[in-house]
Design a protein around this motif. Structure first.
Motif, PDB file in Angstrom:
ATOM      1  N   GLY A  64       0.841  -1.184   0.000  1.00  0.00           N
ATOM      2  CA  GLY A  64       0.000   0.000   0.000  1.00  0.00           C
ATOM      3  C   GLY A  64       0.876   1.233   0.000  1.00  0.00           C
ATOM      4  N   TYR A  65       0.398   2.250   0.668  1.00  0.00           N
ATOM      5  CA  TYR A  65       1.100   3.534   0.712  1.00  0.00           C
ATOM      6  C   TYR A  65       1.359   3.926   2.148  1.00  0.00           C
ATOM      7  N   LYS A  66       2.493   4.562   2.357  1.00  0.00           N
ATOM      8  CA  LYS A  66       2.796   5.106   3.681  1.00  0.00           C
ATOM      9  C   LYS A  66       3.657   6.341   3.517  1.00  0.00           C
ATOM     10  N   LEU A  67       3.668   7.146   4.561  1.00  0.00           N
ATOM     11  CA  LEU A  67       4.454   8.371   4.555  1.00  0.00           C
ATOM     12  C   LEU A  67       5.939   8.059   4.571  1.00  0.00           C
ATOM     13  N   LYS A  68       6.718   8.904   3.933  1.00  0.00           N
ATOM     14  CA  LYS A  68       8.177   8.797   4.007  1.00  0.00           C
ATOM     15  C   LYS A  68       8.617   9.282   5.384  1.00  0.00           C
ATOM     16  N   SER A  69       9.833   8.964   5.757  1.00  0.00           N
ATOM     17  CA  SER A  69      10.315   9.316   7.091  1.00  0.00           C
ATOM     18  C   SER A  69      10.396  10.825   7.321  1.00  0.00           C
ATOM     19  N   ASN A  70      10.489  11.602   6.259  1.00  0.00           N
ATOM     20  CA  ASN A  70      10.570  13.063   6.399  1.00  0.00           C
ATOM     21  C   ASN A  70       9.194  13.729   6.365  1.00  0.00           C
ATOM     22  N   TRP A  71       8.146  12.981   6.632  1.00  0.00           N
ATOM     23  CA  TRP A  71       6.771  13.473   6.477  1.00  0.00           C
ATOM     24  C   TRP A  71       6.512  14.751   7.257  1.00  0.00           C
ATOM     25  N   ALA A  72       7.104  14.908   8.420  1.00  0.00           N
ATOM     26  CA  ALA A  72       6.820  16.074   9.272  1.00  0.00           C
ATOM     27  C   ALA A  72       7.262  17.385   8.619  1.00  0.00           C
ATOM     28  N   ASP A  73       8.232  17.311   7.722  1.00  0.00           N
ATOM     29  CA  ASP A  73       8.750  18.511   7.060  1.00  0.00           C
ATOM     30  C   ASP A  73       8.007  18.872   5.780  1.00  0.00           C
ATOM     31  N   ILE A  74       7.084  18.031   5.357  1.00  0.00           N
ATOM     32  CA  ILE A  74       6.354  18.282   4.117  1.00  0.00           C
ATOM     33  C   ILE A  74       5.370  19.419   4.352  1.00  0.00           C
ATOM     34  N   SER A  75       5.431  20.417   3.478  1.00  0.00           N
ATOM     35  CA  SER A  75       4.551  21.578   3.627  1.00  0.00           C
ATOM     36  C   SER A  75       3.304  21.426   2.760  1.00  0.00           C
ATOM     37  N   PHE A  76       2.313  22.241   3.072  1.00  0.00           N
ATOM     38  CA  PHE A  76       1.116  22.299   2.236  1.00  0.00           C
ATOM     39  C   PHE A  76       1.512  22.656   0.805  1.00  0.00           C
ATOM     40  N   LEU A  77       2.463  23.578   0.661  1.00  0.00           N
ATOM     41  CA  LEU A  77       2.907  23.982  -0.671  1.00  0.00           C
ATOM     42  C   LEU A  77       3.509  22.800  -1.419  1.00  0.00           C
ATOM     43  N   ASP A  78       4.265  21.958  -0.736  1.00  0.00           N
ATOM     44  CA  ASP A  78       4.843  20.773  -1.378  1.00  0.00           C
ATOM     45  C   ASP A  78       3.744  19.893  -1.970  1.00  0.00           C
ATOM     46  N   VAL A  79       2.697  19.654  -1.203  1.00  0.00           N
ATOM     47  CA  VAL A  79       1.590  18.804  -1.658  1.00  0.00           C
ATOM     48  C   VAL A  79       0.850  19.475  -2.819  1.00  0.00           C
ATOM     49  N   ILE A  80       0.561  20.750  -2.659  1.00  0.00           N
ATOM     50  CA  ILE A  80      -0.145  21.486  -3.708  1.00  0.00           C
ATOM     51  C   ILE A  80       0.645  21.454  -5.013  1.00  0.00           C
ATOM     52  N   GLN A  81       1.950  21.719  -4.934  1.00  0.00           N
ATOM     53  CA  GLN A  81       2.769  21.737  -6.146  1.00  0.00           C
ATOM     54  C   GLN A  81       2.952  20.346  -6.740  1.00  0.00           C
ATOM     55  N   ALA A  82       2.933  19.306  -5.916  1.00  0.00           N
ATOM     56  CA  ALA A  82       3.023  17.944  -6.446  1.00  0.00           C
ATOM     57  C   ALA A  82       1.822  17.630  -7.330  1.00  0.00           C
ATOM     58  N   ILE A  83       0.681  18.188  -6.998  1.00  0.00           N
ATOM     59  CA  ILE A  83      -0.540  17.922  -7.750  1.00  0.00           C
ATOM     60  C   ILE A  83      -0.766  18.969  -8.843  1.00  0.00           C
ATOM     61  N   GLU A  84      -0.634  20.238  -8.507  1.00  0.00           N
ATOM     62  CA  GLU A  84      -0.976  21.327  -9.430  1.00  0.00           C
ATOM     63  C   GLU A  84       0.188  21.773 -10.312  1.00  0.00           C
ATOM     64  N   GLY A  85       1.407  21.474  -9.896  1.00  0.00           N
ATOM     65  CA  GLY A  85       2.574  21.981 -10.602  1.00  0.00           C
ATOM     66  C   GLY A  85       2.993  23.320 -10.009  1.00  0.00           C
ATOM     67  N   THR A  86       3.977  23.950 -10.620  1.00  0.00           N
ATOM     68  CA  THR A  86       4.537  25.177 -10.055  1.00  0.00           C
ATOM     69  C   THR A  86       4.237  26.424 -10.879  1.00  0.00           C
ATOM     70  N   ALA A  87       3.416  26.285 -11.889  1.00  0.00           N
ATOM     71  CA  ALA A  87       3.094  27.444 -12.727  1.00  0.00           C
ATOM     72  C   ALA A  87       2.297  28.475 -11.928  1.00  0.00           C
ATOM     73  N   SER A  88       2.452  29.725 -12.299  1.00  0.00           N
ATOM     74  CA  SER A  88       1.722  30.810 -11.658  1.00  0.00           C
ATOM     75  C   SER A  88       0.224  30.648 -11.885  1.00  0.00           C
ATOM     76  N   LEU A  89      -0.570  31.095 -10.925  1.00  0.00           N
ATOM     77  CA  LEU A  89      -2.021  31.059 -11.074  1.00  0.00           C
ATOM     78  C   LEU A  89      -2.501  32.103 -12.076  1.00  0.00           C
ATOM     79  N   PHE A  90      -1.710  33.157 -12.227  1.00  0.00           N
ATOM     80  CA  PHE A  90      -2.090  34.271 -13.095  1.00  0.00           C
ATOM     81  C   PHE A  90      -1.212  34.297 -14.329  1.00  0.00           C
ATOM     82  N   ASP A  91      -1.835  34.460 -15.462  1.00  0.00           N
ATOM     83  CA  ASP A  91      -1.102  34.558 -16.719  1.00  0.00           C
ATOM     84  C   ASP A  91      -1.567  35.828 -17.425  1.00  0.00           C
ATOM     85  N   CYS A  92      -0.735  36.852 -17.405  1.00  0.00           N
ATOM     86  CA  CYS A  92      -1.093  38.130 -18.012  1.00  0.00           C
ATOM     87  C   CYS A  92      -1.248  37.956 -19.522  1.00  0.00           C
TER      88      CYS A  92
END
Length: 130
Positions: A64-92
């Motif tokens: 199955g799946y389990k957290l890596k040993s460094n799980w406590a250091d994972i930020s919300f931004l890390d999770v968001i960027q893993a799913i959404e990518g790192t592109a800007s929300l705004f594109d002029c």
């Protein structure tokens, strides 16, 4: 602004794995059942989290799946960027460059939001739910 449903499921799955104990392995079916989502859909999300190095996938009958040993250091931004990518929300649309006041303000806002999400870790979340 809106994040995808996949980001919502990713964040909730990470929280569930933290609550279940970081060393416990969970099947995709158990995780999908917990969130009332298709195992196939959740599997695609979990694959992105594995590729980002946040969780690990263990094969076999008791796998199955389990957290890596460094799980406590994972930020919300890390999770968001893993799913959404790192592109800007705004594109002029007008390509005025950095001198465009609208682009500058929006990018400053995004930067502040990213800083906040980066400052919030799974360890912070774990403390809050105990």
């Amino acid at each position: 602004m809106k994040y995808s449903r996949a980001t919502d499921y990713a964040l909730h799955t990470m929280l569930f794995l933290v609550q279940a104990t970081p060393k416990e392995t969970m099947s995709v079916h158990k995780l999908a059942e917990r969130h009332d989502v298709s195992p196939t859909y959740l599997s695609k999300i979990l694959t992105k989290l594995v590729k980002a190095g946040m969780i690990e996938s263990l094969p076999g009958m008791s796998g199955g799946y389990k957290l890596k040993s460094n799980w406590a250091d994972i930020s919300f931004l890390d999770v968001i960027q893993a799913i959404e990518g790192t592109a800007s929300l705004f594109d002029c649309s007008f390509d005025h460059g950095p001198q465009c006041p609208i682009q500058r303000i929006v990018l400053q806002g995004e930067s502040k939001m990213e800083s906040y999400f980066k400052s919030m870790t799974l360890a912070d979340l774990a403390k809050e739910i105990k």
